[in-house]
Design an enzyme around this catalytic site. Structure first.
Site: not given
Ligand code: IMP
Length: 447
Positions: A13, A16, A40-41, A221
């Site tokens: 977040d 990017k 989510g961009h 991420q």
């Molecule tokens: P997952 O990717 O859904 O398995 O989540 C694993 C961890 O990564 C969790 O703490 C999510 O909140 C975090 N996470 C996954 N995608 C994002 C993102 O796009 N932005 C911020 N945190 C993320």
């Protein structure tokens, strides 16, 4: 060489999407290299806000091809919906390609994600990861366990049915799975509609490199969520690092000439896991409110804290940043001072300056030591206007000092500063921070 990698330098977040969209103006290809619908961009266009989950931001620009690359796990029904919504708004202006090597994320992976996190939490509340619930972990587990289905399988009904049968045989522990044949039919239908976009994408990129086209690898991420180098187990299941961008695109390392790390002027984290510079109470809520810190995918509030230079130095070394983009500097405008974490103190009294401890438990026990920098004023409309007209020269003096400090402390020059959500709220610092001693070249970390 024509390849630029954009990497999140914190916990996700960092805006990017905004920086990639800015750079996409000069690119012919933009490739998403990992993750899936967990991303989510948000991109603020004159026509309104667009949130891209599985599409690369290149699809928003004429003359640019957005590629959902081989390293991704793609939920095809959701991707089709995202594409339809963009087309309806008249915002699908580029071209789209979907890698036939990307894996298919299925509704059963979402069920499994919820089931797994419930199981973890049941065993111990601290073990819950707080995932986005989008099925990412289970989809990557199946990929690496060789149970997966790839986008290229969607137009091979016999193979697809066989692979689904195998997968269902392995998931007997899961409740409420959709009937297998119904899922197979849905996938075949969606696959036939997406077929014009599905292709081997790496040869297209190799040819583009040969022609000298410009390619952007758009990270999703971020480095501190990397499955190996992040705060395991509170991480995602892919490699959101510069190395991961190569594996996730099929681009060879020596084709890359620029690696841009994107960091906010403060920090946020969503989901479970250690966050040393978290700010509790009113100030944390202030940052959350002014920064609009809510997940673009899940709507969850993000916890907020100060910039963490220990983690930023680590991310710089891990990814080999050649430049930094510092975003959301406007959010700190008007604070009495700007704390920046310069080192950690461990319970035994020792210090860490350029890497977090490997264990998340140990990271949870460090004490951040701050340097407090003078704050800059609020970004009033007049200031914003001057920044748009004059560029970096109109940055407030205290902000320039902050940027110079970050450059000095990380050894990485700052090339972009972003001060708002709009497309034009970014300035480029071609010659370093105005008024600061030049950073002649990236300091190579010697360890
Ligand atoms: P997952 O990717 O859904 O398995 O989540 C694993 C961890 O990564 C969790 O703490 C999510 O909140 C975090 N996470 C996954 N995608 C994002 C993102 O796009 N932005 C911020 N945190 C993320």
């Amino acid at each position: 060489m024509p390849v630029t990698i954009v990497v999140g330098a914190q916990f996700g977040d960092e805006a990017k999407g905004k920086i990639t969209d800015f750079l996409a103006a000069d690119a012919q290809y933009v490739v998403r290299t990992g993750g899936g619908p967990n991303a989510g961009h948000s991109i603020h266009l004159p026509e309104g806000v667009v949130v891209l989950h599985q599409l690369a931001c290149g699809v928003l620009r004429r003359g640019v091809t957005g590629i959902s690359g081989p390293g991704m796990v793609v939920q095809p029904m959701k991707l089709e919906e995202e594409l339809r919504a963009l087309k309806e708004r008249g915002l699908f202006r580029g071209e789209l390609l979907l890698s036939d090597r990307a894996h298919v994320l299925l509704p059963l992976h979402e069920i499994e994600d919820a089931w797994e996190d419930a199981l973890r939490t049941q065993q111990s509340p601290a073990a819950g990861l707080g995932t986005t619930g989008r099925g990412i972990g289970p989809a990557y587990s199946d990929r690496y366990g060789r149970w997966g289905i790839r986008l290229g399988d969607l137009d091979r009904p016999a193979t697809l049915r066989q692979r689904l049968e195998l997968l269902y045989a392995r998931k007997t522990q899961l409740p409420n799975l959709p009937p297998r044949e119904q899922l197979a039919s849905t996938l075949i239908e969606v696959g036939s509609r997406l077929a014009p976009y599905i292709a081997p994408t790496e040869p297209i990129l190799w040819e583009a490199i040969g022609r000298g086209d410009r390619i952007l690898l758009e990270g999703a991420q971020s480095a501190l969520l990397d499955i190996d180098f992040g705060t395991y187990p509170y991480v995602t299941s892919s490699h959101p690092t510069s190395a991961g961008a190569l594996v996730g695109s099929g681009i060879p390392p020596l084709a890359v000439d620029r690696i841009v790390g994107v960091a906010k002027a403060y920090s946020t984290r969503v989901g479970a896991g250690p966050f040393p510079t978290r700010v509790e109470g009113e100030l944390g809520e202030y940052l959350q409110r002014v920064g609009g810190e809510r997940g673009a995918t899940t709507g969850r509030p993000r916890e907020c804290g100060w910039l963490d230079l220990v983690l930023l130095r680590y991310a710089a070394r891990l990814n080999g940043f050649t430049a930094l983009a510092i975003t959301k500097v406007d959010v700190l405008g008007g604070l009495p001072e700007v704390p920046v974490c310069v080192r950690y103190e461990r319970p035994d009294g020792s210090s860490l300056t350029d890497r977090p401890p490997t264990s998340a438990d140990d990271l949870g026990e460090v004490r951040p030591i701050y340097e407090r920098l003078p704050a800059w004023g609020e970004f009033h409309p007049r200031r914003l206007e001057r920044l748009r007209e004059e560029g970096a020269g109109a940055l407030p003096t205290e902000l320039r000092a902050f940027l110079s400090f970050v450059t000095k402390e990380t050894g990485v020059p700052i090339e972009f500063v972003s001060f708002g959500a709009a497309r034009d709220a970014t300035v480029r610092l071609d010659r370093g921070v105005p008024g600061a001693p030049p950073t002649p070249s990236v300091r190579r970390w010697k360890g």
